[in-house]
Every structure is written in structure tokens, then in C-alpha cells.
Design an enzyme around this catalytic site. Structure first.
Site, PDB file in Angstrom:
ATOM      1  N   THR A 108      -0.409   1.415 -12.830  1.00 36.50           N
ATOM      2  CA  THR A 108       0.444   2.603 -12.803  1.00 36.50           C
ATOM      3  C   THR A 108       1.429   2.657 -13.959  1.00 36.50           C
ATOM      4  O   THR A 108       1.711   3.736 -14.491  1.00 36.50           O
ATOM      5  CB  THR A 108       1.236   2.623 -11.470  1.00 36.50           C
ATOM      6  OG1 THR A 108       0.294   2.675 -10.421  1.00 36.50           O
ATOM      7  CG2 THR A 108       2.154   3.812 -11.369  1.00 36.50           C
ATOM      8  N   ASP A 129      -7.574  -0.157 -13.407  1.00 32.91           N
ATOM      9  CA  ASP A 129      -6.797  -0.194 -12.169  1.00 32.91           C
ATOM     10  C   ASP A 129      -6.982  -1.620 -11.655  1.00 32.91           C
ATOM     11  O   ASP A 129      -8.097  -2.170 -11.718  1.00 32.91           O
ATOM     12  CB  ASP A 129      -7.392   0.815 -11.173  1.00 32.91           C
ATOM     13  CG  ASP A 129      -6.579   0.897  -9.891  1.00 32.91           C
ATOM     14  OD1 ASP A 129      -5.936   1.926  -9.664  1.00 32.91           O
ATOM     15  OD2 ASP A 129      -6.599  -0.079  -9.108  1.00 32.91           O
ATOM     16  N   SER A 166      -7.447  -2.876  -8.955  1.00 31.55           N
ATOM     17  CA  SER A 166      -8.470  -3.091  -7.913  1.00 31.55           C
ATOM     18  C   SER A 166      -9.774  -3.545  -8.545  1.00 31.55           C
ATOM     19  O   SER A 166     -10.654  -4.075  -7.867  1.00 31.55           O
ATOM     20  CB  SER A 166      -8.726  -1.802  -7.138  1.00 31.55           C
ATOM     21  OG  SER A 166      -7.536  -1.358  -6.566  1.00 31.55           O
ATOM     22  N   THR A 217      -0.071  -3.288  -9.698  1.00 31.76           N
ATOM     23  CA  THR A 217       0.594  -4.117  -8.683  1.00 31.76           C
ATOM     24  C   THR A 217      -0.359  -4.590  -7.578  1.00 31.76           C
ATOM     25  O   THR A 217      -0.119  -5.615  -6.952  1.00 31.76           O
ATOM     26  CB  THR A 217       1.748  -3.332  -8.021  1.00 31.76           C
ATOM     27  OG1 THR A 217       1.220  -2.109  -7.485  1.00 31.76           O
ATOM     28  CG2 THR A 217       2.853  -3.049  -9.007  1.00 31.76           C
ATOM     29  N   CYS A 219       0.754 -15.268   9.212  1.00 36.01           N
ATOM     30  CA  CYS A 219       2.177 -14.888   9.157  1.00 36.01           C
ATOM     31  C   CYS A 219       2.601 -14.741   7.709  1.00 36.01           C
ATOM     32  O   CYS A 219       2.072 -15.388   6.816  1.00 36.01           O
ATOM     33  CB  CYS A 219       3.035 -15.956   9.826  1.00 36.01           C
ATOM     34  SG  CYS A 219       2.790 -16.027  11.589  1.00 36.01           S
TER      35      CYS A 219
HETATM   36  N1  ASP Z   1      -3.635   1.028  -8.181  1.00 36.57           N
HETATM   37  C1  ASP Z   1      -2.660   0.561  -9.133  1.00 36.57           C
HETATM   38  C2  ASP Z   1      -3.133  -0.782  -9.651  1.00 36.57           C
HETATM   39  O1  ASP Z   1      -2.970  -1.782  -9.010  1.00 36.57           O
HETATM   40  C3  ASP Z   1      -1.317   0.466  -8.502  1.00 36.57           C
HETATM   41  C4  ASP Z   1      -0.202  -0.029  -9.401  1.00 36.57           C
HETATM   42  O2  ASP Z   1      -0.329  -0.262 -10.558  1.00 36.57           O
HETATM   43  O3  ASP Z   1       0.899  -0.191  -8.860  1.00 36.57           O
HETATM   44  O4  ASP Z   1      -3.701  -0.820 -10.725  1.00 36.57           O
END
Ligand code: ASP
Length: 344
Positions: A14, A58, A60, A90, A281
Site C-alpha cells: 500500500t 502485493d 500476499s 503489511t 493465543c
Molecule cells: N495488501 C497490501 C499488502 O500487503 C496491504 C498493505 O500493504 O498494507 O501488500
């Protein structure tokens, strides 16, 4: 002009996105624009150079070749720069920071992962502060000229964390990460307060960086839930080629006490599969001596993951499986603290 050199590596996520003015979709922009977006970076007086992955992704889509590329890039540039800032999505940042921490031995330089919840091109972005503070931390030295934080870290929303202790726990809030089992390495307010008692410093400086990038993805996570079916567990444990399983257990490492469950796990262990017990947890640790439901796992040879996060456990397993073809060796290192990922 300060002679500090920082390499800013842009992998995607992002932080480097811009909103399309017509469709409002988020699209990655050309990395050279980061310095145009933030001319204030020049005020540091550091030599900041940039490297962009092509294509940017991204997070992912992060995979083992991505980690290998990143580790090799750090190795090739290690001598040339005082510190590194890695802009990364993230979503899987905790996995990547963990993987890089295992791939690099004898690291003595700050390697700071950061990103943002809102694109850097947006008015209320958290990306600018995250990036500026990460650069300052990557450049920081003590009175002897040694880096303040010679570790692989994540910096996010005023906190510097050891990377392999983190988890992304909030998809909405600017404070997206948490390190529940290890204190923050630095707090950023008016001043940057380094918590030096929690930072890993080398016993002697000047060791040769060692980079090992081989990973073997023959591992699987099984999260135990009430009502888990025997045939489902059995079929997951008999997937062809599986060398290790992270068993995400309840509380301090507890699992159903039924005979069928213990037998299933024991059968897998007898076949040579490593079973690593990690708690579901968010804080605390596995203690397989605390309850009989945990003790029966210990008795059949399940390995306790202590206070490791699932992200770090997975990265550690993939790394150790890639380094050692024999599971006996993997077992040996799994219980050891390799780079601050578990408490001793
Ligand atoms: N989908 C994004 C990623 O992990 C989210 C982000 O950057 O916060 O590439």
C-alpha cells in the site's frame, strides 16, 4: 552532507500506491516518484539510494524466490550501506522479516521493514512518518560509531519491533503490528528512545555476514478446533511430502485428550514428521508440562515452540528444512533460539 548511506528497497504494498483519479483503484506507482512525493527526505543529508523490485507486488504474493531475491540484494549491498529500509506490504511483513532474520547470520546492520495502511500519496497517510522514522533509525549510530539497532526489525506507528516477534493484528488501525511476547526496541515520540537492554548486539563486531537462502516449503499449519474430525486430521497428516507440521494448539499448548488424537499425532511422528506446538493465543507461551492434555503431546515427541509466533515458526521451519535434508538436524535447531525469535 553526512556520509551515511541508506538503501531504500521498494517491494510493493500500500505504501507505494496512488489512487487512480477516475476509478479510485489503488495502483502501484513508479518508485522514482517516492522521492518526488517526499522531497523532505533530502533534508536528512544522507546518501539515500533506491532499488525497486520489478514487478512490485502485493505482499500476499510473497514467496520463497522473493525472500531469496531480497536476501541476495542485502548481501550484495551489505558493505556499501550503513542501513537498509524495506518498503513492504503489511499483510505478510511479519513472515518476510522473520525469513530474512533466519537467512542472514552475523547481521550487524539495521534492516528495517516498514509500510503503511494508507498510500503515501493520500493526505492522511501513515506512510510518511513510518518511512521517515525508519530511515532515521536505519542511520542511527552510537558514540562508538556502531548501529543503534543491528537487527532485522519492523517499524510501524511509533514502535520499533524485532521483526521475528511481530504479528499483523489490525487490518484497519494505523497501529497494525504487535509484539506480544517481546518488548519494543524503540519508542518514537519527540525523541527516539532506544531500549538498548532489549536490542541484540554482537558480542564482537566485524564478523562476516553469512547468507543462506535455501528453503523447503514442505510444512503445514494445522489449527486445532473443538470438533476436529479424525479423518480430516489423518488426511492432513498424510499429505505426500510433508516434513513438518505446526500444530496451533489451545492455551499453553493443549490439545484434545482423546486417544485417537494422540495416536494420529504419534503415527505422524513415527513416520519422521516434525510436529511443532505453537499456541493459538496471541501472547504467552507453550508449556507442555502445565496440563495433562499438553503433557501427552510432549510424551510422544511433539516439540514445544515456547513463545514463538506462528509467522516466525513457519519461516524458521522452511529455513531449517531447506538447510538440513535430515529431520533429525531440523529438530535439533528448532528448539534453539537462532536470532531472538524465542525467549530463553
Ligand atoms: N495488501 C497490501 C499488502 O500487503 C496491504 C498493505 O500493504 O498494507 O501488500
Amino acid at each position: 552532507m553526512d556520509n551515511t548511506s541508506i538503501l531504500l528497497i521498494y517491494t510493493g504494498g500500500t505504501i507505494g500506491m496512488k489512487q487512480d483519479p477516475i476509478s479510485f483503484d489503488l495502483r502501484p506507482f513508479d518508485f522514482s516518484q517516492i522521492l518526488e512525493e517526499m522531497p523532505e527526505l533530502r533534508k536528512f543529508g544522507y546518501n539515500i539510494e533506491t532499488y525497486s523490485f520489478n514487478p512490485v507486488i502485493d505482499s500476499s504474493d510473497v514467496d520463497i524466490p522473493f525472500w531469496k531475491h531480497l536476501a541476495e540484494l542485502l548481501e550484495q549491498n551489505y558493505e556499501k550501506y550503513d542501513g537498509f529500509v524495506i518498503l513492504h506490504g503489511t499483510d505478510t511483513m511479519s513472515f518476510s522479516a522473520s525469513a530474512i532474520s533466519f537467512m542472514l547470520s552475523n547481521n550487524e546492520k539495521p534492516i528495517i521493514f516498514t509500510g503503511s495502511q494508507l498510500p503515501i500519496g493520500m493526505l492522511r497517510t501513515d506512510g510518511k512518518e513510518n518511512l521517515i522514522s525508519s530511515i532515521e533509525i536505519a542511520a542511527a549510530k552510537d558514540s562508538q560509531g556502531h548501529p543503534m539497532v543491528p537487527e532485522v526489525c519492523i517499524y510501524f506507528e511509533s514502535h520499533l519491533y524485532r521483526g521475528n516477534r511481530t504479528t499483523k493484528y489490525n487490518a484497519e488501525n494505523f497501529r497494525a503490528f504487535r509484539s506480544a511476547n517481546y518488548p519494543v526496541l524503540a519508542d518514537v515520540g519527540i525523541h527516539i528512545k532506544y531500549n538498548t537492554q532489549f536490542i541484540n548486539y554482537p558480542k564482537e563486531w566485524g564478523k562476516q555476514l553469512q547468507v543462506r537462502t535455501n528453503m523447503d516449503p514442505s510444512a503445514l499449519i494445522i489449527k486445532i478446533t473443538p470438533g476436529l474430525r479424525k479423518d480430516i486430521l489423518e488426511s492432513m497428516l498424510s499429505i505426500k511430502g510433508i516434513r513438518a507440521v505446526i500444530l496451533e494448539t489451545f492455551g499453553s499448548g493443549n490439545a484434545p485428550s482423546g486417544k485417537w488424537f494422540t495416536e494420529c499425532i504419534k503415527e505422524a511422528i513415527d513416520k519422521g514428521i516434525i510436529i511443532l506446538n505453537v499456541t493459538q493465543c496471541h501472547a504467552g507461551k507453550v508449556d507442555m508440562g502445565a496440563y495433562s492434555t499438553g503433557k501427552s503431546l510432549k510424551d510422544i515427541g511433539v516439540i514445544g515452540g515456547s513463545d514463538i509466533t506462528t509467522e516466525a515458526a513457519m519461516a524458521k521451519l522452511l529455513f531449517l528444512l531447506g538447510q538440513y535434508p535430515d529431520n533429525k538436524d531440523v529438530r535439533l535447531f528448532l528448539e534453539k533460539n537462532l536470532c531472538g525469535e524465542i525467549s530463553e
